[in-house]
Structures are given as structure tokens and as C-alpha cells.
Design an enzyme around this catalytic site. Structure first.
Site, PDB file in Angstrom:
ATOM      1  N   ASP A 107      -3.373  24.386  43.874  1.00 40.38           N
ATOM      2  CA  ASP A 107      -4.663  23.711  43.990  1.00 40.38           C
ATOM      3  C   ASP A 107      -5.496  24.134  42.778  1.00 40.38           C
ATOM      4  OD1 ASP A 107      -7.549  23.531  45.243  1.00 40.38           O
ATOM      5  OD2 ASP A 107      -6.285  22.444  46.635  1.00 40.38           O
ATOM      6  N   VAL A 157      -3.936  18.013  52.160  1.00 33.86           N
ATOM      7  CA  VAL A 157      -2.689  17.430  52.650  1.00 33.86           C
ATOM      8  C   VAL A 157      -1.987  18.390  53.612  1.00 33.86           C
ATOM      9  CG1 VAL A 157      -2.363  16.027  50.591  1.00 33.86           C
ATOM     10  CG2 VAL A 157      -1.335  18.299  50.695  1.00 33.86           C
ATOM     11  N   ASP A 163      -0.229  23.419  56.209  1.00 36.78           N
ATOM     12  CA  ASP A 163      -0.777  23.342  57.573  1.00 36.78           C
ATOM     13  C   ASP A 163      -2.242  22.937  57.595  1.00 36.78           C
ATOM     14  OD1 ASP A 163      -1.611  25.925  56.434  1.00 36.78           O
ATOM     15  OD2 ASP A 163      -2.457  26.264  58.421  1.00 36.78           O
TER      16      ASP A 163
HETATM   17  P1  XMP Z   1      -5.103  27.886  44.788  1.00 36.95           P
HETATM   18  O1  XMP Z   1      -6.441  27.175  44.839  1.00 36.95           O
HETATM   19  O2  XMP Z   1      -5.297  29.337  44.476  1.00 36.95           O
HETATM   20  O3  XMP Z   1      -4.615  27.820  46.276  1.00 36.95           O
HETATM   21  O4  XMP Z   1      -4.150  27.199  43.850  1.00 36.95           O
HETATM   22  C1  XMP Z   1      -3.341  27.507  46.649  1.00 36.95           C
HETATM   23  C2  XMP Z   1      -3.226  27.706  48.142  1.00 36.95           C
HETATM   24  O5  XMP Z   1      -4.250  26.957  48.824  1.00 36.95           O
HETATM   25  C3  XMP Z   1      -3.743  26.341  49.968  1.00 36.95           C
HETATM   26  N1  XMP Z   1      -3.937  24.886  49.844  1.00 36.95           N
HETATM   27  C4  XMP Z   1      -3.638  23.963  50.763  1.00 36.95           C
HETATM   28  N2  XMP Z   1      -3.083  24.062  51.994  1.00 36.95           N
HETATM   29  N3  XMP Z   1      -3.215  21.718  52.265  1.00 36.95           N
HETATM   30  C5  XMP Z   1      -2.893  22.930  52.730  1.00 36.95           C
HETATM   31  O6  XMP Z   1      -2.379  23.000  53.838  1.00 36.95           O
HETATM   32  C6  XMP Z   1      -3.785  21.520  51.053  1.00 36.95           C
HETATM   33  O7  XMP Z   1      -4.084  20.379  50.671  1.00 36.95           O
HETATM   34  C7  XMP Z   1      -3.999  22.704  50.263  1.00 36.95           C
HETATM   35  N4  XMP Z   1      -4.518  22.903  49.027  1.00 36.95           N
HETATM   36  C8  XMP Z   1      -4.458  24.243  48.812  1.00 36.95           C
HETATM   37  C9  XMP Z   1      -2.289  26.716  50.045  1.00 36.95           C
HETATM   38  O8  XMP Z   1      -2.156  27.810  50.914  1.00 36.95           O
HETATM   39  C10 XMP Z   1      -1.924  27.158  48.649  1.00 36.95           C
HETATM   40  O9  XMP Z   1      -0.927  28.146  48.624  1.00 36.95           O
END
Ligand code: XMP
Ligand code: MG
Length: 183
Positions: A107, A157, A163
Site C-alpha cells: 500500500d 480490497v 481481510d
Molecule cells: P503499507 O502501507 O505499509 O501496508 O504498504 C501494507 C499492509 O497494509 C495492509 N493493507 C490492506 N489490507 N486490504 C487489506 O486487507 C487492503 O486493501 C489493504 N491495503 C493495505 C496489509 O496488511 C499490508 O500488508
């Protein structure tokens, strides 16, 4: 679970089971080639990466070792802060190892950026990243990601390991939730 099992909860299916499996096979072929003759350790980040680790490892034609880490990112709600705490560390000594971190989704990139630096500080020969999904529009740091499954729009998502309140990880596809689920 397939899309029929959760039809009422879904807004869109973004990538189907078939599309995900096809892309994982392509990534595995590339990884086989890139690491030919080397000993690779793949590191899954719990819990989200369980599905992609299981599918990627089985799609490889080379031997790999597998290990797991659990990390938690300090921050408010769903926003990652880049300050990371290790909840479960690796069992493996990384000295001289070629390491591939396997993630469900990138993300902001803050978690992976921290993790890559952390593993590199342990004397690895190399550390690369493989992620099933990435949200390019959410990136907050420059992060070199060698293997990317699919890029996603900047929306929350679920499925294929991801989740909402610990549900939907066991969907075989990835999709967005209908607003009534989280409102
Ligand atoms: P960063 O922002 O550090 O975070 O790249 C990555 C972690 O954030 C969670 N994440 C999500 N989990 N749906 C989810 O279920 C999403 O759309 C989403 N976007 C980020 C995830 O734990 C990932 O490892
Ligand atoms: Mg994760």
C-alpha cells in the site's frame, strides 16, 4: 470460498482465481530463472501472505526454504505509519542468504521498506520483494519491488489472504466490499 458464497457482500471482483493463479505461475517462472543455481529463502509476512506463499512455493520448480515473520505497523486505523514492531521473528540465520520477501499487498510501502532494511542488516547476500498486489497510487516511499502480481486501484480490497476484520482471507479471488459491510 468463491464469489457465490459472498455475493451479497461484494461490490466488484477485481481479479479472479484463474487470473491470480496465471500471474503467480508467471512470477514463479521468472523467480526460477533469476535464482537458478542459488539457494533461495522465501519469507512470508503473516497473516496476509499465507495464500500467495502457498501458491508461489508450489509453482516453483526449484527447492526453496520457507520462513515466516509477523509484524505490526503502529498507526491509526488502516493507515500504516512505517514504525514497525516484530511480533514473530524468523527462525533462520540470514547470513549470506538470498532472501525473497513475499507479501500480499503493498500500500504505502512503508512496512516493506522497513522490513527490507531490517533483513539486509542481518548480512544477507540479497533481499528482493515479491507481492501479489500493489496500489501504485498509495505509495509513500520509493521501494524497489522486483516481482508484482497485479496493480490495484487505491481502494480497500479483500480476499486471497487480505481481510476485513479477519474475514474474507479465504476468498480465492480479490475484490472490493459493498459499503453496507463496513458502514
Ligand atoms: P503499507 O502501507 O505499509 O501496508 O504498504 C501494507 C499492509 O497494509 C495492509 N493493507 C490492506 N489490507 N486490504 C487489506 O486487507 C487492503 O486493501 C489493504 N491495503 C493495505 C496489509 O496488511 C499490508 O500488508
Ligand atoms: Mg500484510
Amino acid at each position: 470460498m468463491d464469489s457465490h458464497d459472498v455475493q451479497a457482500d461484494l461490490k466488484h471482483v477485481l481479479y479472479t482465481k484463474e487470473q491470480i493463479q496465471q500471474r503467480i505461475a508467471e512470477l514463479a517462472a521468472q523467480i526460477d530463472k533469476d535464482y537458478e543455481g542459488r539457494e533461495l529463502l522465501i519469507v512470508g509476512v503473516l497473516k496476509g501472505a499465507v495464500m500467495v506463499m502457498a501458491d508461489l512455493a508450489r509453482a516453483l520448480h526449484s527447492h526453496v526454504s520457507m520462513d515466516w515473520m509477523a509484524v505490526s505497523s503502529y498507526g491509526s486505523g488502516t493507515q500504516s505509519s512505517g514504525v514497525v514492531r516484530i511480533l514473530k521473528d524468523l527462525d533462520t540465520d540470514l547470513m549470506g542468504k538470498d532472501v525473497l520477501i513475499v507479501e500480499d499487498i503493498i500500500d504505502s510501502g512503508l512496512t516493506l521498506s522497513w522490513l527490507k532494511t531490517n533483513l539486509e542488516s542481518r548480512g544477507t547476500a540479497s533481499v528482493e520483494i515479491c507481492t501479489a498486489f500493489r496500489k501504485p497510487d498509495a505509495a509513500k516511499v520509493e521501494l524497489d519491488v522486483k516481482y508484482v502480481g497485479y496493480d490495484l486501484p487505491n481502494e480497500f480490497v479483500v480476499g486471497y489472504g487480505l481481510d476485513y476484520a479477519e474475514k474474507y482471507r479465504n476468498l480465492e479471488f480479490v475484490g472490493t466490499l459493498a459499503p453496507h459491510v463496513y458502514e
